[in-house]
Design a protein around this motif. Structure first.
Motif, short mmCIF file in Angstrom:
data_model
loop_
_atom_site.label_atom_id
_atom_site.label_comp_id
_atom_site.label_asym_id
_atom_site.label_seq_id
_atom_site.Cartn_x
_atom_site.Cartn_y
_atom_site.Cartn_z
N PHE A 142 0.83 -1.20 0.00
CA PHE A 142 0.00 0.00 0.00
C PHE A 142 0.87 1.25 0.00
CE2 PHE A 142 -1.84 3.43 2.56
CZ PHE A 142 -3.07 3.63 1.95
N HIS A 143 1.99 1.22 0.68
CA HIS A 143 2.88 2.37 0.85
C HIS A 143 3.85 2.55 -0.31
CE1 HIS A 143 1.41 1.49 4.88
NE2 HIS A 143 1.69 2.74 5.19
N LEU A 144 4.02 1.52 -1.12
CA LEU A 144 5.04 1.49 -2.17
C LEU A 144 4.45 1.90 -3.51
CD1 LEU A 144 8.04 0.61 -2.50
CD2 LEU A 144 7.17 -1.66 -3.13
N LYS A 145 5.18 2.77 -4.24
CA LYS A 145 4.77 3.15 -5.59
C LYS A 145 4.83 1.93 -6.50
CE LYS A 145 6.52 7.91 -5.50
NZ LYS A 145 7.54 8.82 -6.06
N LYS A 146 4.05 1.95 -7.57
CA LYS A 146 4.12 0.89 -8.57
C LYS A 146 5.54 0.85 -9.10
CE LYS A 146 -0.41 0.11 -8.80
NZ LYS A 146 -0.85 -0.22 -7.48
N GLY A 147 6.12 -0.34 -9.17
CA GLY A 147 7.49 -0.49 -9.64
C GLY A 147 8.53 -0.20 -8.59
N GLY A 148 8.09 0.10 -7.36
CA GLY A 148 9.03 0.37 -6.27
C GLY A 148 9.76 -0.88 -5.82
N ILE A 149 10.74 -0.69 -4.98
CA ILE A 149 11.59 -1.79 -4.53
C ILE A 149 11.52 -1.91 -3.01
CG2 ILE A 149 13.99 -2.57 -4.33
CD1 ILE A 149 14.51 -1.43 -7.06
N MET A 150 11.48 -3.18 -2.55
CA MET A 150 11.54 -3.46 -1.12
C MET A 150 12.87 -4.14 -0.82
SD MET A 150 8.21 -4.96 0.81
CE MET A 150 6.96 -4.98 -0.45
#
Length: 183
Positions: A142-150
């Motif tokens: 929910f907090h991460l942009k589309k295409g973001g990295i964890m």
């Protein structure tokens, strides 16, 4: 007027506040500690392998940041702004001033101001404490942009599970296959 060297804590989830029983951990979880230093070198290599530009102004959140040592070190070595979130007020109050903000915030609440806000998330030594990893990971997304990295770090090898893990509140240790399965 003397300005505090510690970040102001923004309290969004006051009813979720908890106290990490092993407060001594914050005394040793410092940038100069061999474990923190070594883990951070590995982290910087992972950032490089992911092709992320540390000079590009990205915004991230360190979830379960404790005293925010990873956040502080990353901001000192990059143009990135890293917010920190945790439920342990004591740890958060030890966080040093930096570019990002510090929140006492339960990410399971999925506050609308954070929806798809971050380019990356950092979860170092967090998910081994979480009983319902699937629900927790959904909240992270929910907090991460589309295409973001964890970026995730966990203790390895369940066969090494010991009293130390129990004292730390770990649910389990991971190998790549179990980590893939829960993610």
């Amino acid at each position: 007027m003397h300005k505090s060297q510690h970040s102001e804590v923004i309290i969004l989830s006051p009813e979720k506040q908890c106290t990490f029983e092993n407060k001594w951990y914050y005394d040793i979880a410092q940038p100069s500690h061999f474990w923190i230093e070594g883990r951070f070198k590995v982290f910087m290599n992972l950032i490089n392998q992911a092709g992320m530009d540390i000079h590009k102004p990205l915004q991230g959140m360190e979830i379960g940041c404790g005293n925010s040592v990873v956040r502080s070190e990353l901001e000192a070595r990059s143009s990135w702004i890293v917010d920190g979130s945790d439920l342990d007020l004591h740890g958060l109050q030890l966080a040093k001033n930096s570019k990002g903000k510090i929140y006492l915030y339960d990410i399971l609440e999925q506050n609308p101001m954070f929806k798809e806000r971050y380019d990356f998330l950092i979860l170092f030594d967090v998910i081994e404490h979480i009983p319902d990893v699937a629900r927790f990971m959904d909240a992270c997304l929910f907090h991460l942009k589309k295409g973001g990295i964890m970026f995730i770090n966990v203790p390895a090898l369940q066969r090494l599970f010991s009293v130390y893990d129990q004292v730390q509140g770990h649910q389990l240790r991971y190998v790549k296959s179990t980590l893939r399965r829960v993610l």
